[in-house]
Write an enzyme that holds these catalytic residues in place. Structure first.
Site, PDB file in Angstrom:
ATOM      1  N   GLU A   1      -1.063  -8.621   4.814  1.00 64.18           N
ATOM      2  CA  GLU A   1      -0.759  -8.855   6.231  1.00 64.18           C
ATOM      3  C   GLU A   1      -2.014  -8.928   7.095  1.00 64.18           C
ATOM      4  O   GLU A   1      -1.968  -9.368   8.243  1.00 64.18           O
ATOM      5  CB  GLU A   1       0.176  -7.758   6.765  1.00 64.18           C
ATOM      6  CG  GLU A   1      -0.486  -6.420   7.101  1.00 64.18           C
ATOM      7  CD  GLU A   1      -0.734  -5.525   5.909  1.00 64.18           C
ATOM      8  OE1 GLU A   1      -1.088  -4.349   6.111  1.00 64.18           O
ATOM      9  OE2 GLU A   1      -0.565  -5.994   4.764  1.00 64.18           O
TER      10      GLU A   1
ATOM     11  N   CYS B   1       0.840  -1.210   0.000  1.00 64.54           N
ATOM     12  CA  CYS B   1       0.000   0.000   0.000  1.00 64.54           C
ATOM     13  C   CYS B   1       0.870   1.253   0.000  1.00 64.54           C
ATOM     14  O   CYS B   1       1.512   1.549  -0.995  1.00 64.54           O
ATOM     15  CB  CYS B   1      -0.978  -0.024   1.176  1.00 64.54           C
ATOM     16  SG  CYS B   1      -2.387   1.093   0.953  1.00 64.54           S
TER      17      CYS B   1
ATOM     18  N   HIS C   1      -3.581  -5.476   1.259  1.00 61.25           N
ATOM     19  CA  HIS C   1      -2.963  -5.704   2.571  1.00 61.25           C
ATOM     20  C   HIS C   1      -2.930  -7.191   2.899  1.00 61.25           C
ATOM     21  O   HIS C   1      -3.752  -7.708   3.665  1.00 61.25           O
ATOM     22  CB  HIS C   1      -3.718  -4.934   3.645  1.00 61.25           C
ATOM     23  CG  HIS C   1      -3.496  -3.464   3.593  1.00 61.25           C
ATOM     24  ND1 HIS C   1      -2.392  -2.854   4.142  1.00 61.25           N
ATOM     25  CD2 HIS C   1      -4.231  -2.473   3.031  1.00 61.25           C
ATOM     26  CE1 HIS C   1      -2.454  -1.553   3.939  1.00 61.25           C
ATOM     27  NE2 HIS C   1      -3.559  -1.290   3.263  1.00 61.25           N
TER      28      HIS C   1
END
Length: 871
Positions: free
Chosen positions: A844, A712, A842
């Site tokens: 994660e 990002c 994202h």
């Protein structure tokens, strides 16, 4: 215009929440003619801290008060009193200066500071600077205080003693420590790029004194402050009558019910302002930051079913399944008809929604927020909040649940327009993430049953019946015997069921024995559940209402409502205000590169370290560090301080030094520098062009076989550094690839289908070209732009790592599948050798039992692959 008020306000507080890293799992506007001028904006956040970090002790003479964070200015002077005034057409000119100027980057730093257990154990007491500024935030901390107004950090010169004392400038905290611990606290603040200043001393004088220019300007005895001021009295006349709400339909719906026109009645109800989809508004808010979102705001494969509640795990670096579940209850029409009854159902509805998600009733606590018209010493006006509070109290006592804190305002009048009597109940409960269920229908053939609340002839709920029902419901959910539940609000059972079916584009056959009007009436708090056997709720008279079908139609008594018409009615009301799709241009080729990896490590490592720089505005560092820890690496977090040139230079020197001992450089997401000046990621790129840092990156990549990852905001930084796609830090030209604003011209937070397009990079060693994952995206500037010659080179070289795809798995330019309009649907790219990966999604934000109301695999195994590269 109301749409200007609403859109501007939403843009403001979504921007702030997104920047500080606040997960927003539910956003709903409540509509009523009374809100046309005084928009309703309310909510609450949940905080959690390890019990061992919490110190409760009384300040003693000699202790000091530190002001941590932002500086003080004239913004917010009179804000608390101004917000409680009735407003007129002239208010914008007279009250504009009372509004505080937010600084989310500083707020994020304070959050990081208070996650440090060494810091919190130094704090005896703490206050944030809200209404009243220094006078209140510091004045409340101890019976005796000497406050030095000259020491208060200022935004500019020329502030008077009064302005310094009452300014409500934001992002400031007042903490009490011992004199011996003050320097430690100041040092900890400096590590987080924060300023801490001694502004007051605790005394045994039992008075609050303020000094300015060396002179005593305020001396208030604590006895006076503790008196709570003048006692005030007023008369309140509570007017109550028969409640017709539960048998009333909107006129647009009633006319079709009289004709027994199922499809027209259903469409008219689905289009009602307080029933229809508000997805375009909700997607403006980051719903996945923190990697703890158990439920997404919109569920199902097509993300069209609005969740009844917000559910999120506690924000810890280790694994946890402890989850908070929150829901609200309120109906403006019922509350206008009877503030007392409206408040009862506000409390009950918030509790039912929370329990229906899998929360034990015993864990639920409440907070109440009120918004009423200007009282004007009118007993009948005073009767509205009095009646509402009595109704809420009745519900709390009979449910055995208490309310903690709250918020109130009597400023709900603009000229002759008054807000409806507004008492909103928020319920919070605690459960395990694996227990949480959602309100998305998934399986064809599932029978649904209605569990009705009992009401007396005055519409008062039977609390004893409701309490026992909720206890039974939670038990059945916890045992895995109930896997779907939704709660009836405005729109009735029909709307609740249709909305639950739209997420996966399923149909539903309503039992023709049910009454159409009964299906549409607002039976607040009734519960619709999926039961394999009605005997599960014996004694509570479960009513069969129909079953899920796979033909994408809604049927009733031989009549049909098509899926397309239902979606159009549900999503069309606000599409011109809060858009969900944007125009698309160009074509997207579905790319498949299978040439294999070209980067190989020459020396294996027993321990892998990951350098994670944290810039002002970075907010994904905890989520990222957690994924690398779980993958077996050791994260090394470096905060970049920039309070002055020397600190910035020292920070960059530290980064360069730390990089020598790390194998991976990771740029996490966020809003570096508030995405200013001139675009996202530019602050990171500018700092890392520094010679010593640039040399360290080159050494990491090409002399030590290291890897680089940017997600990002980190992806944006890699592109602006030139590291992507070239693999080297270089100067950019007018033809260099870049990332720019989303086509839809707003922040987008959703789940996107992302397809692996290349196996070139070590970061994708555990997946195959063609694999598709659900990935959380949350950004305002994610549109990747590249010219045609460079695009062809990226494709030929296998550098297009990932692409946005539609529900058929094909790369697309179409919104909302391609959430930003990226050229060739590019979600991520790599350097030519694959060592550097940048992507918008994202990856994660994953974990067991997260995003469980949206189907699909979320784990691309990126972090494990990066760590295993060195093993």
């Amino acid at each position: 215009p109301q749409r200007v008020i609403s859109k501007t306000a939403a843009a403001g507080f979504s921007s702030y929440g997104n920047q500080i890293g606040l997960a927003t799992g539910m956003v709903r506007e409540v509509y009523h003619p009374g809100y046309v001028a005084k928009r309703l904006e309310t909510g609450f956040v949940v905080g959690a801290a390890p019990a061992a970090n919490v110190v409760r002790s009384a300040p003693e003479a000699g202790d000091v008060v530190l002001l941590i964070g932002g500086e003080t200015g004239r913004d917010g002077c009179g804000g608390a009193t101004g917000s409680s005034k009735a407003h007129t057409e002239n208010s914008l000119g007279t009250c504009g200066a009372e509004v505080q100027k937010g600084n989310p980057l500083t707020e994020r730093k304070i959050q990081r500071l208070f996650r440090n257990s060494e810091v919190t154990r130094l704090i005896k007491r703490c206050n944030d600077f809200g209404a009243g500024g220094v006078a209140v935030a510091i004045g409340e901390l101890s019976p005796g205080l000497d406050i030095d107004l000259d020491a208060v950090p200022k935004k500019y010169f020329g502030l008077s003693a009064t302005e310094l004392a009452i300014s409500e400038s934001q992002e400031r905290m007042a903490v009490v420590t011992t004199a011996a611990d003050a320097e430690k606290m100041i040092a900890y603040c400096a590590q987080e790029n924060l300023t801490a200043t001694r502004v007051a001393t605790v005394t045994d004088r039992a008075a609050m004194r303020m000094f300015y220019n060396g002179m005593l300007v305020v001396d208030l005895p604590r006895k006076f402050l503790d008196s709570n001021g003048v006692r005030q009295h007023t008369d309140a006349v509570i007017k109550e009558g028969a409640v017709k709400f539960f048998a009333t339909l909107p006129k647009e719906v009633e006319q079709h019910v009289k004709k027994n026109d199922f499809a027209s009645a259903a469409k008219a109800m689905l289009a009602q302002h307080n029933v229809c989809s508000q997805k375009g508004l909700g997607e403006t808010f980051d719903s996945t930051i923190g990697a703890g979102s158990v439920l997404m705001p919109f569920g199902g494969k097509y993300q069209l079913t609005p969740a009844n509640c917000m559910a999120a795990t506690l924000p810890t670096l280790g694994l946890t399944d402890t989850t908070t579940v929150c829901a609200y209850g309120f109906d403006p029409v019922l509350s206008s008809e009877s503030p007392y009854t409206g408040a009862q159902y506000a409390v009950l509805l918030s509790v039912i929604k929370t329990v229906a998600a899998g929360v034990p009733l015993s864990s639920v606590r409440l907070t109440l927020q009120e918004f009423f018209e200007r009282m004007n010493s009118d007993p009948e006006r005073w009767g509205k909040p009095a009646g509402a509070l009595l109704g809420a109290l009745d519900a709390q006592l009979k449910l055995g649940l208490g309310a903690i804190g709250g918020k109130d305002s009597m400023s709900g009048s603009f000229e002759k327009i008054d807000v409806p009597p507004t008492l909103i109940s928020f319920a919070l409960g605690v459960t395990k993430s694996g227990v949480v269920i959602d309100n998305v229908l998934k399986d064809v053939g599932t029978p649904l049953f209605r569990l009705r609340l009992k009401r007396d002839k005055y519409s008062n709920p039977d609390y004893e019946y409701a309490t026992e029902l909720l206890k039974l419901l939670y038990g059945e959910i916890a045992r895995g015997r109930v896997k779907f539940a939704t709660v009836v609000e405005e729109g009735g059972v029909l709307s609740a069921v249709v909305k639950s079916a739209l997420g996966n584009r399923l149909g539903f056959a309503f039992d023709e024995k049910t009454d159409l009007k009964d299906l549409l009436t607002p039976a607040l708090g009734d519960i619709v559940v999926a039961l394999s056997s009605p005997d599960d709720f014996i004694g509570y008279d479960p009513e069969y209402i129909g079953a899920v079908t796979g033909d994408s139609e809604f049927t009733y008594g031989g009549q049909t409502l098509s899926q397309e018409d239902a979606v159009e009615a549900f999503t069309g009301t606000f599409e011109s205000v809060y858009r969900t799709v944007a125009p698309a241009e160009g074509k997207a080729e579905t790319v498949s590169y299978t040439g294999g990896q070209t980067a190989f490590v020459t020396r294996k490592k027993r321990k892998v370290k990951v350098l994670i720089p944290v810039f002002p505005g970075t907010n994904c560092e905890y989520d990222t560090a957690k994924r690398f820890m779980l993958a077996g690496a050791e994260p090394v977090v470096c905060v970049i301080a920039n309070r002055n040139a020397d600190e910035l230079n020292e920070s960059l020197s530290n980064v360069a030094a730390q990089m020598k001992n790390c194998q991976i450089l990771m740029f996490p997401g966020g809003f570096s520098g508030g995405d200013e000046p001139d675009g996202s990621g530019k602050f990171i790129a500018t700092a890392f062009r520094c010679g010593k840092v640039a040399d360290a990156i080159d050494n990491l990549l090409y002399k030590r076989d290291g890897l680089v990852l940017g997600i990002c905001n980190g992806f944006q930084a890699l592109v602006k550094l030139g590291l992507l796609p070239s693999g080297k830090i270089c100067d950019l030209t007018e033809n260099s690839p870049t990332l720019t604003f989303n086509n839809i011209s707003r922040h987008v937070s959703t789940i996107a289908n992302v397809r692996v397009a290349s196996n070139l990079s070590p970061w994708f060693a555990a997946v195959q070209t063609g694999d598709i994952y659900k990935v959380a995206v949350s950004h305002g500037e994610g549109k990747f732009i590249v010219d045609e010659p460079q695009l062809k080179a990226l494709i030929a070289n296998g550098q297009i790592a990932t692409q946005y795809v539609d529900d058929k798995g094909q790369a697309t330019m179409q919104s909302p599948f391609n959430p930003n309009g990226s050229v060739c649907a590019i979600e991520g790219i790599t350097s030519r050798d694959g060592r550097i990966l940048g992507k918008m999604g994202h990856s994660e934000r994953i974990g067991e039992h997260l995003m469980k109301n949206v189907p699909g695999d979320a784990d691309m195994h990126i972090f494990e692959s990066g760590v295993k590269y060195f093993k």
